[in-house]
Design an enzyme around this catalytic site. Structure first.
Site, PDB file in Angstrom:
ATOM      1  N   SER A   1     -20.013  18.374  57.692  1.00 42.04           N
ATOM      2  CA  SER A   1     -20.363  19.187  56.519  1.00 42.04           C
ATOM      3  C   SER A   1     -20.818  20.604  56.853  1.00 42.04           C
ATOM      4  O   SER A   1     -21.546  21.208  56.079  1.00 42.04           O
ATOM      5  CB  SER A   1     -21.475  18.486  55.721  1.00 42.04           C
TER       6      SER A   1
ATOM      7  N   SER B   1     -20.641  12.961  61.610  1.00 45.15           N
ATOM      8  CA  SER B   1     -21.842  13.500  60.985  1.00 45.15           C
ATOM      9  C   SER B   1     -21.927  13.056  59.516  1.00 45.15           C
ATOM     10  O   SER B   1     -22.014  11.859  59.220  1.00 45.15           O
ATOM     11  CB  SER B   1     -21.844  15.027  61.142  1.00 45.15           C
ATOM     12  N   PHE B   2     -21.857  13.987  58.583  1.00 42.76           N
ATOM     13  CA  PHE B   2     -21.754  13.685  57.151  1.00 42.76           C
ATOM     14  C   PHE B   2     -20.623  12.686  56.897  1.00 42.76           C
ATOM     15  O   PHE B   2     -20.762  11.723  56.134  1.00 42.76           O
ATOM     16  CB  PHE B   2     -21.531  15.012  56.419  1.00 42.76           C
TER      17      PHE B   2
ATOM     18  N   ASP C   1     -27.891  16.489  71.049  1.00 41.63           N
ATOM     19  CA  ASP C   1     -27.598  16.880  69.664  1.00 41.63           C
ATOM     20  C   ASP C   1     -28.882  17.369  68.986  1.00 41.63           C
ATOM     21  O   ASP C   1     -29.852  16.629  68.872  1.00 41.63           O
ATOM     22  CB  ASP C   1     -27.033  15.672  68.919  1.00 41.63           C
TER      23      ASP C   1
ATOM     24  N   HIS D   1     -23.729  18.473  69.189  1.00 43.27           N
ATOM     25  CA  HIS D   1     -23.201  17.810  67.997  1.00 43.27           C
ATOM     26  C   HIS D   1     -21.681  17.791  67.968  1.00 43.27           C
ATOM     27  O   HIS D   1     -21.093  17.142  67.113  1.00 43.27           O
ATOM     28  CB  HIS D   1     -23.754  18.520  66.755  1.00 43.27           C
TER      29      HIS D   1
END
Length: 280
Positions: free
Chosen positions: A38, A107-108, A228, A256
């Site tokens: 995101s 992630s998202f 991260d 990340h």
């Protein structure tokens, strides 16, 4: 929008859950679905550009721009919620006649894929959670900065430093590319509408109930960068605790951007994990 011939972020188009959706569809064979993160200015191609060519000789690989991101339609008054994003994923699968897929979420996107596995277990053959949201955690200063991005080259340059452990991957050219992506018409407006302050509530809204996670029976690979700053490594250990059929790989000297900072090893990890299903 730019012409697809000159912009690799623009792929094919399909109407999914009523939304005109930009997606990439390469290779052949069993389907793999890649769901992006995101960050501001992100698109499926930006997120997965190093995975698409590595996976496509072995599988049919589909990477959509989720609604609100990239070159997918941004319907007026659309509500950006996990329910609606999961509905969009199912809509993509239905529109492309994909009954079941190996699903990878970054992630998202990890939170969305986990929710998909909970709500529609029959659609998920294998699950990969990479640097994933999806459990409750205290929002990091880095994630707060990512979701609170205000467009400027300087702000984008600062965000790039938060994403990568290897600073050699971060330069002004990359930051300018991502900054230009973030200021395309409609991009920042939809992004700003997704995660307004206070942002801890959006971390909580993306979390699935722990009792639901414990019931996920699909084989799951958890991948995380040890360094991260955006999504804490503790998330990976929490998933490992909750998911009954999980395995975990933690990359050292990695932020990340696992799929970019350790692209070759990440892609081999996916192929090995997916190949176990083929051999079963």
């Amino acid at each position: 929008m730019n012409d697809a011939a000159s912009n690799p972020e623009i792929g094919k188009r399909v109407v999914a859950a009523g939304i005109e959706t930009n997606y990439h569809d390469v290779g052949s064979g069993d389907p793999v679905l890649l769901i992006h993160g995101s960050g501001p200015g992100v698109s499926a191609f930006v997120n997965w550009r190093l995975s698409l060519p590595a996976l496509s000789p072995h599988y049919r690989v589909i990477a959509p721009d989720m609604v609100g991101f990239g070159y997918t339609e941004r319907p007026t008054a659309h509500r950006y919620t996990m329910d609606n994003w999961v509905t969009h994923i199912v809509g993509v699968m239905d529109a492309l006649k994909i009954a079941k897929a190996r699903v990878v979420g970054n992630s998202f996107g990890g939170a969305l894929c986990l929710a998909l596995a909970i709500r529609h277990p029959e659609r998920v053959q294998r699950l990969v959670l990479m640097g994933a949201v999806g459990v409750r955690f205290q929002i990091t200063p880095a994630l707060d900065a990512v979701w609170g991005y205000e467009p400027s080259f300087e702000n984008m340059r600062k965000l790039m430093d938060l994403f990568a452990f290897n600073r050699n991957l971060v330069n002004d050219e990359l930051a300018m590319l991502r900054y230009r992506g973030s200021i395309r018409p409609g991009f920042q407006e939809s992004f700003a509408a997704m995660f307004p302050a206070p942002r801890q509530r959006w971390v909580d809204a993306m979390a699935s109930p722990e009792e639901d996670i414990r019931r996920v029976e699909v084989e799951t690979l958890i991948v995380h960068g040890r360094d991260d700053q955006v999504i804490p490594l503790s998330n990976a250990y929490k998933f490992m605790e909750l998911l009954p059929r999980a395995q975990m790989h933690v990359f050292g000297r990695c932020g990340h951007w696992t799929q970019i900072e350790h692209a070759d090893r990440f892609n081999r990890l996916l192929l090995d994990f997916f190949g176990e299903a083929d051999a079963a």
